[in-house]
Write an enzyme that holds these catalytic residues in place. Sequence first.
Site, PDB file in Angstrom:
ATOM      1  N   GLU A 132     -18.399 -68.298  29.101  1.00  0.00           N
ATOM      2  CA  GLU A 132     -18.145 -68.038  30.522  1.00  0.00           C
ATOM      3  C   GLU A 132     -17.220 -66.842  30.681  1.00  0.00           C
ATOM      4  O   GLU A 132     -16.611 -66.394  29.691  1.00  0.00           O
ATOM      5  CB  GLU A 132     -17.527 -69.282  31.176  1.00  0.00           C
ATOM      6  CG  GLU A 132     -18.459 -70.485  31.140  1.00  0.00           C
ATOM      7  CD  GLU A 132     -17.900 -71.717  31.862  1.00  0.00           C
ATOM      8  OE1 GLU A 132     -18.587 -72.741  31.861  1.00  0.00           O
ATOM      9  OE2 GLU A 132     -16.788 -71.614  32.424  1.00  0.00           O
ATOM     10  N   TYR A 237     -17.627 -81.046  20.679  1.00  0.00           N
ATOM     11  CA  TYR A 237     -17.716 -81.283  19.243  1.00  0.00           C
ATOM     12  C   TYR A 237     -19.092 -80.876  18.712  1.00  0.00           C
ATOM     13  O   TYR A 237     -19.217 -80.438  17.562  1.00  0.00           O
ATOM     14  CB  TYR A 237     -17.412 -82.746  18.942  1.00  0.00           C
ATOM     15  CG  TYR A 237     -16.040 -83.155  19.445  1.00  0.00           C
ATOM     16  CD1 TYR A 237     -14.903 -82.801  18.732  1.00  0.00           C
ATOM     17  CD2 TYR A 237     -15.884 -83.825  20.653  1.00  0.00           C
ATOM     18  CE1 TYR A 237     -13.637 -83.127  19.208  1.00  0.00           C
ATOM     19  CE2 TYR A 237     -14.624 -84.155  21.127  1.00  0.00           C
ATOM     20  CZ  TYR A 237     -13.505 -83.808  20.409  1.00  0.00           C
ATOM     21  OH  TYR A 237     -12.261 -84.117  20.883  1.00  0.00           O
ATOM     22  N   GLU A 246     -24.401 -71.356  12.975  1.00  0.00           N
ATOM     23  CA  GLU A 246     -24.589 -70.068  13.653  1.00  0.00           C
ATOM     24  C   GLU A 246     -23.928 -68.948  12.860  1.00  0.00           C
ATOM     25  O   GLU A 246     -24.509 -67.869  12.653  1.00  0.00           O
ATOM     26  CB  GLU A 246     -23.997 -70.117  15.068  1.00  0.00           C
ATOM     27  CG  GLU A 246     -24.122 -68.795  15.807  1.00  0.00           C
ATOM     28  CD  GLU A 246     -23.421 -68.779  17.145  1.00  0.00           C
ATOM     29  OE1 GLU A 246     -23.638 -67.829  17.920  1.00  0.00           O
ATOM     30  OE2 GLU A 246     -22.630 -69.719  17.426  1.00  0.00           O
ATOM     31  N   GLN A 340     -22.545 -41.200   7.639  1.00  0.00           N
ATOM     32  CA  GLN A 340     -21.765 -40.174   6.955  1.00  0.00           C
ATOM     33  C   GLN A 340     -22.589 -39.458   5.884  1.00  0.00           C
ATOM     34  O   GLN A 340     -22.569 -38.233   5.782  1.00  0.00           O
ATOM     35  CB  GLN A 340     -20.522 -40.797   6.315  1.00  0.00           C
ATOM     36  CG  GLN A 340     -19.498 -39.792   5.810  1.00  0.00           C
ATOM     37  CD  GLN A 340     -18.793 -39.068   6.944  1.00  0.00           C
ATOM     38  OE1 GLN A 340     -18.776 -39.538   8.084  1.00  0.00           O
ATOM     39  NE2 GLN A 340     -18.214 -37.911   6.645  1.00  0.00           N
ATOM     40  N   GLU A 371     -11.193 -61.632  14.684  1.00  0.00           N
ATOM     41  CA  GLU A 371      -9.824 -62.159  14.780  1.00  0.00           C
ATOM     42  C   GLU A 371      -9.796 -63.685  14.755  1.00  0.00           C
ATOM     43  O   GLU A 371      -8.915 -64.295  14.115  1.00  0.00           O
ATOM     44  CB  GLU A 371      -9.165 -61.638  16.069  1.00  0.00           C
ATOM     45  CG  GLU A 371      -8.864 -60.145  16.071  1.00  0.00           C
ATOM     46  CD  GLU A 371     -10.094 -59.275  16.348  1.00  0.00           C
ATOM     47  OE1 GLU A 371      -9.973 -58.049  16.227  1.00  0.00           O
ATOM     48  OE2 GLU A 371     -11.166 -59.819  16.684  1.00  0.00           O
TER      49      GLU A 371
END
Length: 386
Positions: A132, A237, A246, A340, A371
Amino acid sequence: MLFELIDKIEEEEHKLLRENVKKFVNSKIAPISSKIDKEDYFPIDVFKEMGKIGLTGMLIPEKYGGIGEDVLNAVIILEEISKESPSLALSLLAHSVLCAYPIVKYGNEEQKDYYLPKLASAEIIGGLAYTEPNAGSDAENIITKAILKDDYFYISGSKNFITNGSVADVLIVYARTGGQGREGISAFIFDTKTEGFYISKKLDKLGMRGSPTALLYFDNAKVHKSKLLGDLNKGYYMVVKGFEIERITISAISTGIALKCLEWIVKYSKERVAFSKPISEFQLIQEKVARISAKLEVLRTYLYLSAKFYDPKKDNRVQASTLKYLCGKLGVEAGLEAIQVLGGYGYTKDYPVERLMRDAKLNDIGAGTTEMMILQLAKMVYKHFK
């Protein structure tokens, strides 16, 4: 030889599957991979063809028309497709891993009998609606509500960044049915023809173009209580457990990208001549090849072992977070290094490496940011050594 352990991990059926997927990818997907990106085009006809050869039936039991719950099958399929079209692999993941698999694990027989054969054959397209505007990494704080009146739930709220959102026929929708926090969330099998459901906006993205991503809106959308998936108020859960598979399977998209980028680096460096010799003879080019290859060797082996021995009854968070974190970074790294090495050509759309790099970046963000993977791993390490 390269990836020798992968060859030992795979059974003969996995090797045969890979060859069949390769043939399909080369004949049906590779010729349109550039079009998919340039036009932000979802090839629904190709997706339907994937259903005919069983690819959309990954993670679905054979009794419902699928190819079985073998997670390694899913990894192989997604990796091979990602070499040419990571975006199409992402849409397949949303369909099979995020929509069909929760029905496999939590659906009742009536739900399985009705939805799984249709998902396995790609008669219908699936997706997951959880994120959301103010609840992404903070998964337990969704505010979309489902209010029960008589025999129906009425769903109201917004969902953000939903893969397949604009093309899905059915979504696994999570909504708040109880109090605040993780204890008040439930899951529903939601048919998108339901009155009160709207596609607010189709997003124009940096990468993974051709995999439709949409903002969705629910305005008292009426869902019969028989569409409740799993237990009331236990949806949090379910989705957290779903994050494990996933993150394992999306890592295959990253390794597929990295493999293709490595292939391009080797191919181009052997052909490109500078200072009277192929640039493949320059040690700095060789360092890039060796570094990406070494990382692929380790991470693919870990990925294949994690997939082969995946047990939904066990805690797989360490494997899932480790793979998501490191494979996601490798996909981006390989894409940048390919650009590159190809130099000016790599920076143009005449070669696919810039597209692969753009596609790779999604896996640093989606399915749990880098993170968040670091934070989860740190918690697990401290718990282990307490």
